[in-house]
Structure formats: C-alpha cells, structure tokens
Design an enzyme around this catalytic site. Sequence first.
Site, PDB file in Angstrom:
ATOM      1  N   CYS A   1       2.718  -0.564 -12.460  1.00  0.00           N
ATOM      2  CA  CYS A   1       3.061   0.631 -13.253  1.00  0.00           C
ATOM      3  C   CYS A   1       4.117   0.229 -14.282  1.00  0.00           C
ATOM      4  CB  CYS A   1       3.530   1.775 -12.358  1.00  0.00           C
ATOM      5  SG  CYS A   1       4.861   1.357 -11.208  1.00  0.00           S
TER       6      CYS A   1
ATOM      7  N   ALA B   1       0.776  -1.233   0.000  1.00  0.00           N
ATOM      8  CA  ALA B   1       0.000   0.000   0.000  1.00  0.00           C
ATOM      9  C   ALA B   1       0.809   1.285   0.000  1.00  0.00           C
ATOM     10  CB  ALA B   1      -0.932   0.012   1.221  1.00  0.00           C
TER      11      ALA B   1
ATOM     12  N   ASP C   1       4.320  -8.923   5.132  1.00  0.00           N
ATOM     13  CA  ASP C   1       4.607  -9.435   3.794  1.00  0.00           C
ATOM     14  C   ASP C   1       3.314  -9.957   3.189  1.00  0.00           C
ATOM     15  OD1 ASP C   1       5.502 -10.632   1.501  1.00  0.00           O
ATOM     16  OD2 ASP C   1       6.943 -11.971   2.487  1.00  0.00           O
TER      17      ASP C   1
END
Length: 448
Positions: free
Chosen positions: A377, A258, A305
């Site tokens: 991305c 996040a 994790d």
Amino acid sequence: MSLALPLWRQLQAAACVLAAVRRGESATPAVARVPAELRPAAQALAFHALRQLGRAEALRTHLANRAPPPEADALLCTALALAWQEEGAPYPAFTLVDQAVEAAKNQPETRQQQGFINACLRRFLRERDALVAATDKDPVARWNHPRWWIAKLRQDHPAHWEAILAACNGPAPMTLRVNTRRVQLEDMQARLAQAGVASERVGEHGLVLQQALPVHAIPGFAEGLLSVQDAGAQLAAQLLLRDLPAGPGPLRILDACAAPGGKTAHILELAQAQVLALDVDPVRCERIDQNLQRLGLQAQVRAGDAAAPAAWWDGQPYDAILLDAPCTASGIVRRHPDVRWLRRESDIAQLAQLQRKLLQALWPLLKPGGRLVYCTCSVFRAEGEAQIAAFVARHNEARLLPGPGHLIPQPGAAGLALPDNQPGDHDGFYYAVLQKGARHAPPGPPDA
C-alpha cells in the site's frame, strides 16, 4: 461531530493524540486511550489536525519565536489546524479559539500557557489572511506532508505528484466488500438502499457508502455479508485467482503477512481453496480468526515469519502466494494521516530490503506454473516497480503478467486519467503478478 460534550474537552483529547504522534506513537493506540464518550469526536478532530499539521506548524512559527512546551504546542497547533481555513473547518474559527483557550485553562499541563495560547490565537484571528499568505511559500505548509515525502513523490511521479498529495489530504470514504459467495452485489446494494444507506458500486465486489456508519449499523455486516475494505485492496484476491488453473483438488494458497485477514477472507469468498494465513504477530493472528469466524469461513491461521519458511512450511508447493508486504503505507494516508509524520525517509530503503527478503524466501515455495501476487500500500517506486524489476532481473523463471502496477490514490468516481488506475475511489497500492516458469541457464561462452 458530537455536541453533547464540551468542545474544549474534545480539543484536549485531540491534542493528546497529536502529542502522542509527535512522540513517535501511532494514532491508533493514542485514540484508544481516549475515554469512550469522547473517542469518536476526538478522532475526527485529531485526524483533521494531522491532515493540516504542516500548515499549523508554519503558522505557529510566525506567531511565536519558539515553540511552547509539548502539551501546549499540541493544543495550539490542533486549534490552528482546525481553524486556518473556513472551507472544511468543523467549527467557526472564533469558536475553536475560544474553546482552545478553555481547554488550556482546564488542563494542568497547559494551564500556565493559557495566556500564551490565547495571545497567539487572538492574533491569528486578527491577521489570518496575512499569516496564511506568508506560509503559502512553504511546501510543507501548502501540502501538509514532510519535505522529503514531497520531494520523493515529485521524483517518482513527476506528472501526478500534486494530485497524489491533494488526494492524500482528504478523508477516505467507507468502502464495503460484498461477500458474493452468499449475496449478489446488486441485491446487497438494494438491501442497503431500503434501509436508507446510499452507496455506489466500485470494482467487482465493492460498494462505497455516501455516509460512513458504525459497522454494527450496516445491514448485513453482522451476518457476514459485508466487510470493510478499500476498493484498491479488493484487487489482491481477484488478481491472485483470475485465470488461475484449477487442479484436481482445492487450490493450495499462502497468504503471507495476512493480518487482519481481509484479503484471506476475500480469497475464500471467491474460490474453493486451502489457505494458510500467516502473520508474524500472534495477537494479529487472533484478528484473522475473528474476521473469518464472522464471515463463516475457514483457513489455517498460523503465527510465523514469512521470511523464515523452514519454521512453518510443510514442504508442499503452493498454487498461489499472496505477499502483502510490509511497507511505508504511503498510499493509505487518507485513512491514516499520522503515517506521513511518523515515517522517515530512511524507512523506504529499510522496508525495501525486507520486501526483497520476503520475495526471495517465498518464491521457492511456489510450484512451477504457479502465481505470486506482490502488493504494497505504497506509492513509492522503490517499494513497487523498482522492487519487482530487480526481482525479475534476478529470476529468469519469473514472468511478469499484466497487472495494475502503481495505483494512485484518488477520491470520487471519476478519478485520475492514468493508464494503470482503476475507476472509482481507492487508496494507493502497487500490484505485480508473477508467474513461475522453468529456470533458464545463462548463455554459455561463444564457440571458439
């Protein structure tokens, strides 16, 4: 760009950033080490140089039989990158050459190479057109990306690889996300205009500023009415929540990987939800907390994790999961021009393996009928389309819903005429929207 400090000092600082990137270090900490008064100008010059580094290195090869020591080579290539073409150059070429020689003279690490740097740059001024023409045949010089990167884009996007490279060589604009929980997009745009800040709308919640500003100078930022976030990144929360069935209580949502919290905040701005914002790095988790605090939002922030849920999952399934997976960042090199020179071709396969591991680990945490949005991305298909095709083939209960697919980085409002691309200026991303159904048994043997 600041003229209060001598240009030669700015060039020294920019060359130090380039030298750090060549040693394998991200530009972010390298820029952070630059003295505060030099930092904005040094970053601008260094990023410009990184966007033109392929051409600069090709020119240096024609000017010298062998590269000088690293510090001198970084300064020489910085000057060449900034001066090789008149269009878009921050200063006239003769000014850059003069100040680069001054920078060499005033730094112990480069002083002995002052004469060499001066000779190379003076010859460059005399023979610029011929030298540039000689380097045009080199694809690394022409496109300012590593050779393997160019080849990969040609393979993955045969019709658009040149447009992708051209877009990635320009700077990205400053794009804001409006907190529509607290203010309407139109009202926020009007408030900016009244303060003399011109903007254009992009997407459902975005405004692209015509001129970038420090965040503290943007009206409404300190109040939590705005956040800085690329228009392509703003799609994550929208895709996660769009038409998601509401239950009797708040939605349970996991935002895996996040940090720094932009997508977490956007989810909370758009929905009543209980959000767990997870990141493996405790330091980066602090940034999530800081961003949420500025916006007046609350989420459970935890270091953990995502690939090992047993250590942090409470056993209750989620209505929705956002997996913004680690990737090559090949879609955001407009904002991070160092990435192209730091990555290696082998990174794609290594990161694709990690992405597969994360998908496998998080999918069981999603309730039947729930939604998982996978995004990177990246513009490389191994981290996007190929990754999800393989996942759906392994999981017959996974239904791929309509989604953007690969977004190609594009500048300006018109953009590229591609089926998946969104209108407006945005970076490169991949999005897949997966819905969880019932698992179907494989077909049995035919009747005897």
